[in-house]
Design a protein around this motif. Structure first.
Motif, PDB file in Angstrom:
ATOM      1  N   LEU A  29      -4.434   0.568  -3.492  1.00  0.00           N
ATOM      2  CA  LEU A  29      -4.263  -0.883  -3.486  1.00  0.00           C
ATOM      3  C   LEU A  29      -5.233  -1.500  -2.490  1.00  0.00           C
ATOM      4  CD1 LEU A  29      -1.089  -2.972  -3.715  1.00  0.00           C
ATOM      5  CD2 LEU A  29      -2.556  -3.357  -1.721  1.00  0.00           C
ATOM      6  N   ALA A  86      -4.485  -3.120  -7.797  1.00  0.00           N
ATOM      7  CA  ALA A  86      -3.918  -1.784  -7.654  1.00  0.00           C
ATOM      8  C   ALA A  86      -4.187  -0.975  -8.905  1.00  0.00           C
ATOM      9  CB  ALA A  86      -2.417  -1.867  -7.372  1.00  0.00           C
ATOM     10  N   ARG A  89       0.830  -1.211   0.000  1.00  0.00           N
ATOM     11  CA  ARG A  89       0.000   0.000   0.000  1.00  0.00           C
ATOM     12  C   ARG A  89       0.861   1.257   0.000  1.00  0.00           C
ATOM     13  NH1 ARG A  89      -3.782  -2.471   4.104  1.00  0.00           N
ATOM     14  NH2 ARG A  89      -5.537  -3.281   2.911  1.00  0.00           N
ATOM     15  N   ILE A 148       2.263   1.950  -3.542  1.00  0.00           N
ATOM     16  CA  ILE A 148       1.279   2.461  -4.497  1.00  0.00           C
ATOM     17  C   ILE A 148       0.817   3.859  -4.107  1.00  0.00           C
ATOM     18  CG2 ILE A 148      -0.994   2.051  -5.497  1.00  0.00           C
ATOM     19  CD1 ILE A 148       1.221   0.178  -6.480  1.00  0.00           C
TER      20      ILE A 148
END
Length: 371
Positions: free
Chosen positions: A349, A363, A339, A342
């Motif tokens: 995500l 994602a 996470r 991203i």
């Protein structure tokens, strides 16, 4: 509870044989009930007053039921609201006073039913204290559980914060590798251009020399930052080329060689993108496949990676155990780390178990935020 006890005292006194006049009995009932209003605020003084009232009644040769009820209620509130270092001496003092009153009545031959009055005098005190002490112990136990839960929650939050911090440091190291590689190329090109340019040699030489100087300075500063971030065992490690989206195929082949079947679907990955973004997406795919190998051995995984006009879409699923990895995941980072990677590029995500069996990681990363 206080209202009920007051009503019991009123009824017992109003219907009892203490004064013969009905008006006097009702007046006495209200006098007995008055200390109950002060019990919650001043339990010790009320206990002392109830002890004195019971002591006088026992010394006179008879136990009074309303006085006993008030004594038991006062003893209960003292034990339930005050610490034991206070409630135990208070109860002992009351018991000693009642014992002295009983002894006086026995010596004066005023008590024909000594055993019955002793029970009626001591039972409310003892029963009230032990009941109140049990309630206080229960409160302390529940407070301890609440405090333990609060500490565990704080510790878990600290572990999560540390985990996020460690992952961000890891991402910073890899971003440094990308930037350092780019600066190295820029420095080499600037140096070659400075030596080969023949037109307007003075201006070109000055400009290219400035680019080379700035590039080398930035590269050196980033190297210093990397040395601060890296662990001791990684300080002397050589910089390796950062993985790109094209390297996902090699990654999948490596996972297949370990015994986990993987179906790979890629589209648009030849489009030029930010090296940092490609590295982060590669790491997410790597983490997701690592979780499949670790948490769902023997499962079949599917990787769908598509580079569209405005975003990168990634979907990694498997048909193994529905439990999947926890937030701690593989490599000590897991879903939290994915996470973070991203989110650094403005993406989103999600990860969770599928209905029935399997786990899924999806994602979406905007491309505009990466360049």
């Amino acid at each position: 509870m206080l209202i009920v006890c007051a009503a019991l005292i009123t009824l017992a006194t109003a219907g009892g044989p203490y004064p013969h006049d009905r008006g006097q009995r009702v007046l006495l009932a209200f006098v007995i009930c008055l200390p109950i209003a002060a019990l919650r605020r001043w339990p010790l003084p009320v206990l002392a007053a109830a002890t004195i009232a019971n002591m006088m009644a026992l010394a006179a040769g008879s136990a009074v039921l309303p006085f006993g009820i008030m004594l038991g209620l006062a003893s209960y509130l003292v034990a339930s609201r005050l610490p034991r270092r206070v409630s135990i001496p208070a109860a002992a003092f009351s018991a000693a006073a009642l014992g002295g009153a009983l002894a006086h009545a026995a010596l004066a031959a005023r008590n024909a039913a000594f055993a019955a009055d002793a029970v009626a005098g001591f039972l409310p005190l003892v029963a009230g204290w032990f009941t109140g002490d049990s309630v206080a112990a229960r409160r302390r136990y529940l407070a301890g559980l609440a405090e333990q839960a609060r500490k565990e929650q704080a510790a878990e939050a600290e572990r999560a914060r540390l985990q996020v911090h460690q992952e961000r440091v890891r991402i910073a190291r890899e971003l440094h590798d990308v930037v350092a590689h780019t600066l190295t190329v820029m420095t080499v090109q600037a140096g070659v251009g400075r030596r080969l340019m023949t037109r307007r040699p003075e201006e070109a030489s000055t400009a290219l020399e400035s680019i080379e100087t700035i590039g080398r300075t930035a590269q050196e500063e980033l190297r210093v930052v990397l040395d601060l971030l890296r662990d001791d065992e990684h300080r002397t490690a050589a910089l390796a080329p950062a993985p790109r989206l094209a390297d996902v195929k090699d990654l999948v082949e490596t996972v297949r060689a370990s015994g986990t079947p993987v179906d790979l679907h890629m589209s648009g990955t030849d489009r030029p993108l930010s090296p940092a973004l490609e590295l982060s997406v590669y790491r997410v795919v790597q983490e997701a496949l690592t979780n499949v190998v670790k948490h769902a051995p023997g499962a079949r995984a599917t990787v769908d990676l598509a580079v569209c006009d405005r975003e990168i879409r990634l979907d990694v699923t498997d048909d193994g155990s529905a439990a999947g990895p926890g937030e701690g995941g593989a490599s000590g980072h897991g879903i939290v780390g994915m996470r973070e990677r991203i989110a650094a590029f403005g993406g989103r995500l999600t990860a969770g178990a599928l209905a029935g069996r399997g786990f899924r990681v999806t994602a979406q990363v905007p491309i505009d935020g990466a360049v």
